[in-house]
Motif scaffolding. Structure first.
Motif, PDB file in Angstrom:
ATOM      1  N   GLY A 185       0.315  -1.586  -0.115  1.00  0.00           N
ATOM      2  CA  GLY A 185       0.150   0.226  -0.312  1.00  0.00           C
ATOM      3  C   GLY A 185       0.996   1.398   0.121  1.00  0.00           C
ATOM      4  N   LEU A 186       0.590   2.799  -0.403  1.00  0.00           N
ATOM      5  CA  LEU A 186       1.032   3.762  -1.059  1.00  0.00           C
ATOM      6  C   LEU A 186       0.458   4.449  -0.112  1.00  0.00           C
ATOM      7  CD1 LEU A 186       2.047   3.414  -4.660  1.00  0.00           C
ATOM      8  CD2 LEU A 186       3.232   2.422  -2.612  1.00  0.00           C
ATOM      9  N   ILE A 187       0.938   5.720   1.105  1.00  0.00           N
ATOM     10  CA  ILE A 187      -0.301   6.472   1.176  1.00  0.00           C
ATOM     11  C   ILE A 187       0.988   7.904   0.916  1.00  0.00           C
ATOM     12  CG2 ILE A 187      -0.793   7.670   3.794  1.00  0.00           C
ATOM     13  CD1 ILE A 187      -0.647   5.092   4.674  1.00  0.00           C
ATOM     14  N   ASN A 188       0.311   9.367   0.278  1.00  0.00           N
ATOM     15  CA  ASN A 188       1.110  10.421   0.020  1.00  0.00           C
ATOM     16  C   ASN A 188       0.868  11.282   0.963  1.00  0.00           C
ATOM     17  OD1 ASN A 188       1.989  12.758  -0.695  1.00  0.00           O
ATOM     18  ND2 ASN A 188       1.244  12.561  -3.063  1.00  0.00           N
ATOM     19  N   VAL A 189       1.382  11.443   2.342  1.00  0.00           N
ATOM     20  CA  VAL A 189       0.274  12.399   3.134  1.00  0.00           C
ATOM     21  C   VAL A 189       0.163  13.933   2.722  1.00  0.00           C
ATOM     22  CG1 VAL A 189       1.463  13.082   5.815  1.00  0.00           C
ATOM     23  CG2 VAL A 189       2.003  10.624   4.712  1.00  0.00           C
ATOM     24  N   ASP A 190       1.117  14.431   1.676  1.00  0.00           N
ATOM     25  CA  ASP A 190       0.678  15.528   0.793  1.00  0.00           C
ATOM     26  C   ASP A 190       0.067  15.695   0.473  1.00  0.00           C
ATOM     27  OD1 ASP A 190       3.674  16.718   2.505  1.00  0.00           O
ATOM     28  OD2 ASP A 190       4.292  14.897   1.170  1.00  0.00           O
ATOM     29  N   GLY A 191      -1.210  15.037   0.205  1.00  0.00           N
ATOM     30  CA  GLY A 191      -2.434  14.297  -1.109  1.00  0.00           C
ATOM     31  C   GLY A 191      -1.617  14.402  -2.063  1.00  0.00           C
ATOM     32  N   HIS A 192      -2.595  14.177  -3.155  1.00  0.00           N
ATOM     33  CA  HIS A 192      -2.749  13.902  -4.202  1.00  0.00           C
ATOM     34  C   HIS A 192      -2.409  15.182  -5.800  1.00  0.00           C
ATOM     35  CE1 HIS A 192      -2.917   9.800  -3.878  1.00  0.00           C
ATOM     36  NE2 HIS A 192      -3.569  10.152  -2.991  1.00  0.00           N
ATOM     37  N   HIS A 193      -2.037  16.558  -4.825  1.00  0.00           N
ATOM     38  CA  HIS A 193      -1.969  17.523  -5.674  1.00  0.00           C
ATOM     39  C   HIS A 193      -0.741  17.442  -6.689  1.00  0.00           C
ATOM     40  CE1 HIS A 193      -5.407  18.311  -4.003  1.00  0.00           C
ATOM     41  NE2 HIS A 193      -4.818  18.209  -3.066  1.00  0.00           N
ATOM     42  N   PHE A 194       0.093  17.168  -6.142  1.00  0.00           N
ATOM     43  CA  PHE A 194       1.375  16.528  -7.305  1.00  0.00           C
ATOM     44  C   PHE A 194       1.906  15.544  -7.190  1.00  0.00           C
ATOM     45  CE2 PHE A 194       6.178  17.237  -8.354  1.00  0.00           C
ATOM     46  CZ  PHE A 194       5.715  18.280  -9.458  1.00  0.00           C
ATOM     47  N   PRO A 195       2.664  14.424  -7.837  1.00  0.00           N
ATOM     48  CA  PRO A 195       3.138  13.268  -7.811  1.00  0.00           C
ATOM     49  C   PRO A 195       4.622  13.187  -6.980  1.00  0.00           C
ATOM     50  CG  PRO A 195       2.910  13.935 -10.665  1.00  0.00           C
ATOM     51  CD  PRO A 195       2.131  14.901  -9.469  1.00  0.00           C
ATOM     52  N   ASN A 196       4.181  12.279  -5.806  1.00  0.00           N
ATOM     53  CA  ASN A 196       5.063  11.270  -5.132  1.00  0.00           C
ATOM     54  C   ASN A 196       6.200  10.881  -6.190  1.00  0.00           C
ATOM     55  OD1 ASN A 196       6.265   9.654  -3.033  1.00  0.00           O
ATOM     56  ND2 ASN A 196       4.763  11.845  -1.883  1.00  0.00           N
TER      57      ASN A 196
ATOM     58  N   GLU B  99      -4.367  11.684 -14.171  1.00  0.00           N
ATOM     59  CA  GLU B  99      -4.432  12.789 -14.317  1.00  0.00           C
ATOM     60  C   GLU B  99      -3.324  13.692 -14.510  1.00  0.00           C
ATOM     61  OE1 GLU B  99      -6.986  14.138 -15.626  1.00  0.00           O
ATOM     62  OE2 GLU B  99      -8.183  11.961 -15.676  1.00  0.00           O
ATOM     63  N   LEU B 100      -2.615  13.721 -13.375  1.00  0.00           N
ATOM     64  CA  LEU B 100      -0.936  14.824 -13.368  1.00  0.00           C
ATOM     65  C   LEU B 100       0.198  14.267 -14.602  1.00  0.00           C
ATOM     66  CD1 LEU B 100      -1.654  15.122  -9.542  1.00  0.00           C
ATOM     67  CD2 LEU B 100      -1.657  16.679 -10.837  1.00  0.00           C
ATOM     68  N   CYS B 101      -0.261  12.908 -14.839  1.00  0.00           N
ATOM     69  CA  CYS B 101       1.448  12.366 -15.038  1.00  0.00           C
ATOM     70  C   CYS B 101       0.815  11.574 -16.859  1.00  0.00           C
ATOM     71  CB  CYS B 101       1.582  11.378 -14.775  1.00  0.00           C
ATOM     72  SG  CYS B 101       2.694  11.362 -13.586  1.00  0.00           S
ATOM     73  N   ARG B 102      -0.804  12.203 -17.733  1.00  0.00           N
ATOM     74  CA  ARG B 102      -0.830  11.797 -19.291  1.00  0.00           C
ATOM     75  C   ARG B 102      -0.021  12.167 -19.608  1.00  0.00           C
ATOM     76  NH1 ARG B 102      -6.306  13.471 -19.446  1.00  0.00           N
ATOM     77  NH2 ARG B 102      -7.156  12.497 -18.669  1.00  0.00           N
ATOM     78  N   ASP B 103       0.638  13.070 -19.943  1.00  0.00           N
ATOM     79  CA  ASP B 103       1.772  13.594 -20.839  1.00  0.00           C
ATOM     80  C   ASP B 103       2.752  14.715 -20.551  1.00  0.00           C
ATOM     81  OD1 ASP B 103       0.135  12.852 -22.958  1.00  0.00           O
ATOM     82  OD2 ASP B 103      -1.082  14.553 -23.430  1.00  0.00           O
TER      83      ASP B 103
END
Length: 173
Positions: free
Chosen positions: A4-15, A109-113
């Motif tokens: 499992g993965l947890i991005n504590v900062d949220g999903h507004h920028f790829p970790n 969404e963030l990494c589409r292109d």
């Protein structure tokens, strides 16, 4: 292994570290998912990543055999409004994971292109408010080639602290 993965900062920028961990585990036949407390069930391992020191830590119980916390947000402390690097708290990725192409499917969404990564690490500037010199070194050095994280995407986001300070800046650009 179920991971499992947890991005504590949220999903507004790829970790990026979580994307690299995901790519490595998937390449080794493991199942990787975003950790959801009510949906994930018991997992073998959960990685918790935090980039920013000001982000509050993940507050909930994690149902897993092993929980690994890492990222700059866990090794930087703010003292008198200044960031201080704590080397003993730093958990760096092993080379075989650091130099793997990130799993861009985690952020469709963030990494589409768009490709994300670092060509250099370190900075000679020594700004008093910044932890980069203490954490990554006071000399900007090449750490990867573009081919490590770019596979034809239309856009490239470089997260380098000071690429132009690197002696090899011309060929990198």
């Amino acid at each position: 292994m179920k991971v499992g993965l947890i991005n504590v900062d949220g999903h507004h920028f790829p970790n990026i570290p979580l994307m690299k961990l995901s790519a490595w585990h998937k390449a080794h036949g493991d199942t990787v998912e975003w950790y959801e407390p009510l949906l994930s069930g018991h997992l073998d391992r959960v990685y918790v990543s935090k980039v920013f020191s000001f982000t509050e830590d993940y507050p909930y119980h994690i149902w897993a055999d092993e929980v690994i916390k890492g990222g700059t947000g866990y090794c930087i402390e703010t003292v008198n409004r200044m960031e201080q690097y704590r080397k003993e708290k730093d958990m760096r990725l092993p080379d075989e994971i650091e130099h793997i192409c990130p799993d861009y499917s985690l952020y469709p969404e963030l990494c589409r292109d768009t490709a994300y990564g670092f060509l250099t690490r370190g900075c000679p500037r020594g700004c008093e408010f910044c932890h980069v010199g203490a954490k990554e070194g006071t000399c900007s050095v090449k750490v990867s080639d573009l081919s490590e994280f770019w596979h034809g995407q239309k856009k490239i986001v470089l997260c380098d602290p000071n690429l132009i300070a690197c002696r090899e800046w011309r060929p990198l650009l």
